[in-house]
Design a protein around this motif. Structure first.
Motif, PDB file in Angstrom:
ATOM      1  N   THR A 204      -1.418   8.031 -27.109  1.00  0.00           N
ATOM      2  CA  THR A 204      -0.695   7.151 -28.025  1.00  0.00           C
ATOM      3  C   THR A 204      -0.873   7.520 -29.496  1.00  0.00           C
ATOM      4  N   THR A 205      -2.087   7.908 -29.914  1.00  0.00           N
ATOM      5  CA  THR A 205      -2.294   8.209 -31.335  1.00  0.00           C
ATOM      6  C   THR A 205      -1.594   9.488 -31.765  1.00  0.00           C
ATOM      7  N   GLN A 206      -1.232  10.337 -30.823  1.00  0.00           N
ATOM      8  CA  GLN A 206      -0.501  11.549 -31.156  1.00  0.00           C
ATOM      9  C   GLN A 206       1.001  11.388 -30.936  1.00  0.00           C
ATOM     10  N   LEU A 207       1.390  10.526 -30.015  1.00  0.00           N
ATOM     11  CA  LEU A 207       2.814  10.323 -29.765  1.00  0.00           C
ATOM     12  C   LEU A 207       3.473   9.405 -30.793  1.00  0.00           C
ATOM     13  N   VAL A 208       2.782   8.354 -31.227  1.00  0.00           N
ATOM     14  CA  VAL A 208       3.398   7.405 -32.152  1.00  0.00           C
ATOM     15  C   VAL A 208       3.862   8.073 -33.446  1.00  0.00           C
ATOM     16  N   PRO A 209       3.068   8.959 -34.072  1.00  0.00           N
ATOM     17  CA  PRO A 209       3.607   9.650 -35.251  1.00  0.00           C
ATOM     18  C   PRO A 209       4.867  10.454 -34.955  1.00  0.00           C
TER      19      PRO A 209
END
Length: 393
Positions: A204-209
């Motif tokens: 999630t922390t890499q996909l959201v950006p």
């Protein structure tokens, strides 16, 4: 704390899951006190038994019944078990339980309070639901190998089956949430656990950006974040975006001229700074650097091999490694307990890995099968029990 008085004491879990994800989920539940009954195929049981130590590591502290689910009597035995259980967890391909006549509707009719969890690679629906794959391919589908994709390169990947372990944890979380809801409504539920979905969640922390066209966090490019060689081993540094960790690290390494660099400046000069760090660390032993960096409050850790983990004083002090004592059938064996601590105690295993069908008579007898019924089922092959084993020497 023994698992027998853990927080899940009093709950019965039927596990039809084989190999890795489901057994890891039920390992967590068994250590926390649940009575986990593994329902295995009579001919050989879980295929993972061909790797005895691997299988043992995931299935100690459980009981085993051997049931042929392709036989009418075997299916009836499973339904009778489900009527007295709290949870049924299965790990077959989507649709398999329905084809056996044991789908969620049938099981819920037998026991409306039953929580059912299905663990599969891509979930119970969607275009990939029937695609065969193993852990590496789930990681690839979830974007966990995106750095390889960006560079169009192959490379070494983790030997840890991340999708298996993560889906096992999500299965345990889902089951516990469904049990909590059952306590409020009186009704069971169905939990669909996808290994790929779980890995996408972990990203999630890499996909959201990416989803929002924002810049990604850059701490993974910090020169002080990585694994470095020492004179005799490997050391991890985990100086991320914090200037207050970079400064004392530079003081220890004799890099005072760059101690005042801010994170953005460090990342801009990452190759140069990483090379300087590597050069200095290579001059002394791993344990020497651990001592001085720890004293200075720099985030780091020695890169341990598995034997070192087993001998690590912190691991020992936390009680993560436990011994199941010898019984009349098996010698003492050491295991890793589940990691949670409840009221100062960490419940762990108290029984050895079972033989295929070791508890068939015990479990089926407890739910009302008479001795003559059991003898008939054993003779027909609908259920099975192991041959007598020689006592442990």
């Amino acid at each position: 704390m023994s698992s027998r008085n853990g927080p899940l004491s009093g709950f019965t879990v039927l596990s039809l899951a084989e190999q890795y994800p489901g057994p890891y989920a039920t390992l967590l539940m068994a250590d926390m006190g649940a009575d986990v009954v593994v329902v295995e195929r009579p001919a050989g049981g879980d295929p993972a038994r061909q790797f005895p130590a691997f299988h043992e590591s995931l299935n100690r502290n459980k009981r085993s019944v051997a049931v042929d689910l392709k036989s009418p009597d075997g299916r009836e035995a499973l339904l009778r078990l489900a009527r007295t259980a709290d949870v049924l967890l299965e790990g077959y391909r989507p649709g398999t339980m329905d084809r056996l006549g044991l789908g969620p509707e049938v099981l819920r009719e037998a026991n409306p309070r039953l929580v059912i969890a299905s663990v599969s690679g891509f979930g119970q629906d969607g275009p990939y639901r029937n695609r065969p794959a193993h852990d590496l391919s789930y990681q690839a589908a979830a974007g966990m190998l995106h750095e390889l994709a960006a560079d169009r390169r192959t490379g070494p990947v983790s030997t840890l089956a991340i999708g298996d372990v993560s889906s096992g944890m999500f299965a345990a979380v889902g089951v516990l949430a469904a049990l909590l809801r059952r306590g409020q409504t009186g009704e069971g539920g169905y939990v669909d656990v996808s290994m790929t979905d779980g890995l996408v969640s972990w990203m999630t922390t890499q996909l959201v950006p990416v989803l929002n066209c924002d810049a990604a966090a850059g701490f993974q490019h910090e020169p002080g974040y990585g694994v470095f060689r020492t004179s005799d081993g490997l050391l991890s540094l985990s100086v991320a975006h914090e200037d207050w960790f970079w400064t004392p690290m530079c003081a220890v390494l004799g890099m005072d001229d760059v101690a005042g660099l801010r994170a953005s400046d460090r990342i801009a000069r990452k190759d140069e700074l990483r090379e300087r760090i590597a050069t200095v660390l290579a001059t002394r032993s791993r344990d020497e650097w651990v001592a001085v960096l720890d004293q200075a409050g720099v985030p780091m850790g020695p890169v341990l091999d598995l034997e070192e983990v087993a001998d690590d004083p912190h691991v020992k002090d936390r009680g993560l490694l436990v011994e199941v004592p010898a019984d009349h059938r098996r010698p003492a064996r050491r295991h890793v307990r589940q990691p949670l601590v409840f009221d100062g105690a960490g419940p762990g295993p108290s029984r050895h890995v079972p033989d295929v069908g070791e508890h068939t008579r015990e479990v089926l007898g407890a739910i009302g099968y008479a001795d003559d019924e059991l003898e008939r089922l054993l003779a027909s092959g609908a259920v099975a029990e192991p041959a007598p084993r020689r006592p442990a020497s």
